[in-house]
Each structure stands twice: as structure tokens, then as C-alpha cells.
Design a protein around this motif. Structure first.
Motif: not given
Length: 410
Positions: A5, A193, A391
Motif C-alpha cells: 500500500t 489492512e 487500501t
């Protein structure tokens, strides 16, 4: 391996064309007329130089060429000096901005006997509580002495320790895990995430036990990279990047044949470069490329590596003549890459992992636009839109894809 990311920071290593151009324009305007150079003429030298052979290849006019190159190097040296001064000025302005709120608090304390402490770290809060306890028990202290202690607290708030918050709460009771179980748990948490911080905290809890294990060290460096990405505060980012890079150095020193060690050391060098001046940015750029190539040598089937190399090649292909000459002046070599090279790396990502990321499709579209293959660019834009936004990098890529689609429709 899960997708990375927010890798925009990595490829900020090489300086952008706009930044250099603005500095040239500033230099042109602020110098006195008798010393100012002709900016349009100077910029036009870039095109002419590309058409000229190098000094040792010219049969005639060696003296003229030597003079021209000597002046060229002088100009580049002045530009480097200007950029260094700009970085120093930027740092001084930052320090002043931080000092102004503290000055206001100090004045309030001197005039009103009342102090509001700004962004005190947990350690300072604990110290303040201890001082308050001492003040309340020592009733013989005068009001001037109390104010002096309060002023001491405020004055040392940001000088003794950075005020970035540490992860909120490590486990008070650490479950004893063996190395294999720890690695598996940390890797599984990192796939989500929202669980990356938990993965980081888990590794922190076991750092004393496994601090000399290579498989632990490079994952710990990677976790600091995750914390860099999750943070929104510049000081926190710098803190995480520096510690992560140090761990990465330890990893590649102890395991020079481990591709993961080289991968995350390269990534963290990119993060650290965001807080450096021009010369160090370029230096870290070369270091990034060197360790990325080593990682590819040891992990030839890892798509993330080709994605990073594609990003690097694409960025370098967009460098202006003056930026390349600046790099050559500082380090004696010119970074070289083409859009075609970038394209081959992004296609390799798709070959190894179809649908790897929204960003990879976005860069494929950009490459095909540069190569004037509009229909193929549209195809990859459409493929990018079909992937979900998970993300922050996905969200940024989605915005960029919309801009590309709009421009292509025109």
C-alpha cells in the motif's frame, strides 16, 4: 505476498521535474541582472546537449566543448547549493513553527501562572504528575517556585523526546509463541489492512526473544514500514522509517542471500529518502535500485518486486535532462530507464499475478498512453475499475484512473 500500500513514497526518491524547474525560475528572478542567466536559453541547452556527442567522441572543437561543460558543471554546483540552502531554510521554518506555540504557552505561564502543555508524550505526563505530587506535598514552596517547575515541564516537552504516540497498548500478558507460530500469526494479521498494527504489536512483544532470528528481523522491518504507511504524522513517519531501515541493514548484513531482506531494506530506504535533501534522495535512489535488483535475483517469482521496479523505471523515464545531469554531477552516473522497460515490468506483474493491484493496471494504462496505444490503455483502465478499493493506494489509483479515462474520452 499481499499487495503493498501507498508506494508513492518509494518513488519520490528521484526529484520531480516541476521542483527543479521552480528552483531554476527562482534563481533566475532573485539574482541581480548582471549575474542572472538567460533561463529560456539555459533550459534549451537540454535539448541541444542530447544531440551533441560527448567530449571524448568529438573530433573537433574539444576546447569549446570543455569550456561549455565546465560552465555547465558550475551551474549544476550552484543549483545544488541553492537546493541545500532551501532545505536548510525549510527546516528552520519548521522549527520556528514548532517554537511559536510553546512561546505562547510560556508567556501565558509567566503572566497568568497558568500553563497549557501541548502534545506531551506519556513519559512527560508521568513526569508532570510526579512533579505535581511533589508540589502539593511541599506546601512551603513559593508560587514563583511552582511556576518555575511548570515552566520547566513546558520547556522540555519536545526537546527531550519526540511527541509521536507509540502503539496504544501492547499485550499485558504475552502469549509464549515459538518462532514458526509467531511468523504465521503475524503474516496472517498483516493480510488485513485493519490488523497491521496488531501484527506490529505482536512482533514488538517478542522482539527480545527472537531479535537475532533472520525471519523475525526482516518481518519486523516490514512491520515498521507498515506503521510508516498507517501514520499520518510526519515525525511518526520519520521515526518508523529510520528504525525500519536500521533493522533492514541488520537483516541484509546477516543474511545477504535472503531476497526478503533486500526487498524491505530497499522499501525503507525509499521511505527514509522522503525526509532527506536532494543529494541523499538521489543516493537512496541508487541504493533502492541496487537492493531491488538483488531481491529479484533471489525471488524471481515475486510480483511485488516487478511492480516496484516498474514504478522506478517509469519515474526515471520521466526525469528531465537537468535532473539527470544533476545526478551525474553528484554521483558520476546518470540514471537510465525507458517507458518500455517500465511496461515490461508491469506486464511481468500481471503474468505472475493476474489482477495484482489497481495501481499496476493504472501504470500499464499510462505506459500504453505514452507509447500511443490508446485502445490498450482504455482496456487496462476498465480492468482497474473492476477491482475493489481496499487500501489507500487503491483509492488513489481509482482517482487517477478516472482522470485518465476523462482525458482519453476528449
Amino acid at each position: 505476498m499481499p499487495r503493498s500500500t501507498n508506494k508513492e513514497m518509494i518513488l519520490g526518491i528521484m526529484v520531480g521535474t516541476t521542483g527543479i524547474s521552480l528552483l531554476l525560475l527562482w534563481y533566475h528572478k532573485v539574482r541581480k541582472p548582471r549575474t542572472a542567466m538567460d533561463l529560456p536559453k539555459f533550459l534549451s541547452l537540454g535539448n541541444s546537449l542530447d544531440l551533441m556527442p560527448l567530449q571524448d567522441e568529438m573530433p573537433n572543437g574539444q576546447g569549446t566543448t570543455a569550456i561549455f561543460q565546465g560552465r555547465q558543471l558550475q551551474i549544476l554546483e550552484k543549483l545544488n547549493e541553492l537546493l541545500t540552502n532551501m532545505e536548510e531554510l525549510k527546516e528552520e521554518i519548521r522549527v520556528l513553527k514548532e517554537a511559536i506555540p510553546k512561546l505562547e504557552e510560556y508567556i501565558q505561564g509567566e503572566l497568568g501562572g497558568k500553563i497549557t502543555v501541548h502534545k506531551i508524550s506519556p513519559q512527560h505526563r508521568a513526569r508532570k504528575r510526579r512533579l505535581v505530587t511533589v508540589q502539593s506535598s511541599a506546601t512551603s514552596n513559593s508560587s514563583e517556585e511552582a511556576e518555575s517547575e511548570g515552566g520547566y515541564i513546558t520547556a522540555n516537552t519536545d526537546t527531550e523526546e519526540q511527541s509521536f504516540p507509540l502503539p496504544k497498548a501492547f499485550n499485558t500478558h504475552v502469549e509464549e509463541l515459538n518462532l514458526d507460530a509467531l511468523i504465521q500469526t503475524a503474516d496472517n494479521l498483516r493480510m488485513n489492512e485493519s490488523s497491521k498494527m496488531e501484527s506490529f504489536e505482536l512482533l514488538c512483544d517478542h522482539k527480545e526473544k527472537f531479535r537475532d532470528e533472520i525471519e523475525f528481523i526482516w518481518r519486523f522491518a516490514r512491520a515498521y514500514g507498515d506503521m510508516y504507511e498507517l501514520s499520518t504524522n510526519a515525525q511518526e513517519k520519520k521515526h518508523y522509517a529510520n528504525i525500519g531501515k536500521t533493522l533492514g541493514e541488520k537483516a541484509i548484513t546477516r543474511a545477504p542471500m535472503n531476497g526478503h531482506c533486500h526487498l524491505w531494506y530497499a522499501v525503507l530506504c525509499g521511505y527514509v529518502s522522503e525526509f532527506e535533501g536532494l543529494q541523499n534522495k538521489i543516493n537512496y535512489g541508487y541504493r533502492f535500485k541496487e537492493h531491488l535488483d538483488k531481491a529479484i535475483e533471489f525471488l524471481p517469482e515475486e510480483p511485488f518486486l516487478y511492480y516496484l521496479k516498474g514504478r522506478y523505471c517509469y519515474t526515471v523515464s520521466k526525469l528531465s535532462w537537468i535532473e539527470k545531469k544533476m545526478a551525474a554531477t553528484l554521483f558520476g552516473k546518470i540514471p537510465s530507464a525507458t517507458v518500455q522497460e517500465a511496461l515490461q515490468n508491469f506486464l511481468k506483474v500481471e503474468e505472475l499475478h493476474p489482477g495484482f493491484s489497481k495501481s499496476n493496471y493504472m501504470f500499464l494504462a499510462k505506459c500504453y498512453i505514452d507509447l500511443e496505444q490508446t485502445d490498450t490503455a482504455v482496456k487496462f483502465c476498465n480492468m482497474a475499475v473492476l477491482l475493489p478499493c481496499v487500501t489507500k493506494e487503491d483509492k488513489d489509483a481509482q482517482k487517477e484512473v478516472k482522470k485518465i479515462n476523462t482525458s482519453l474520452k476528449r
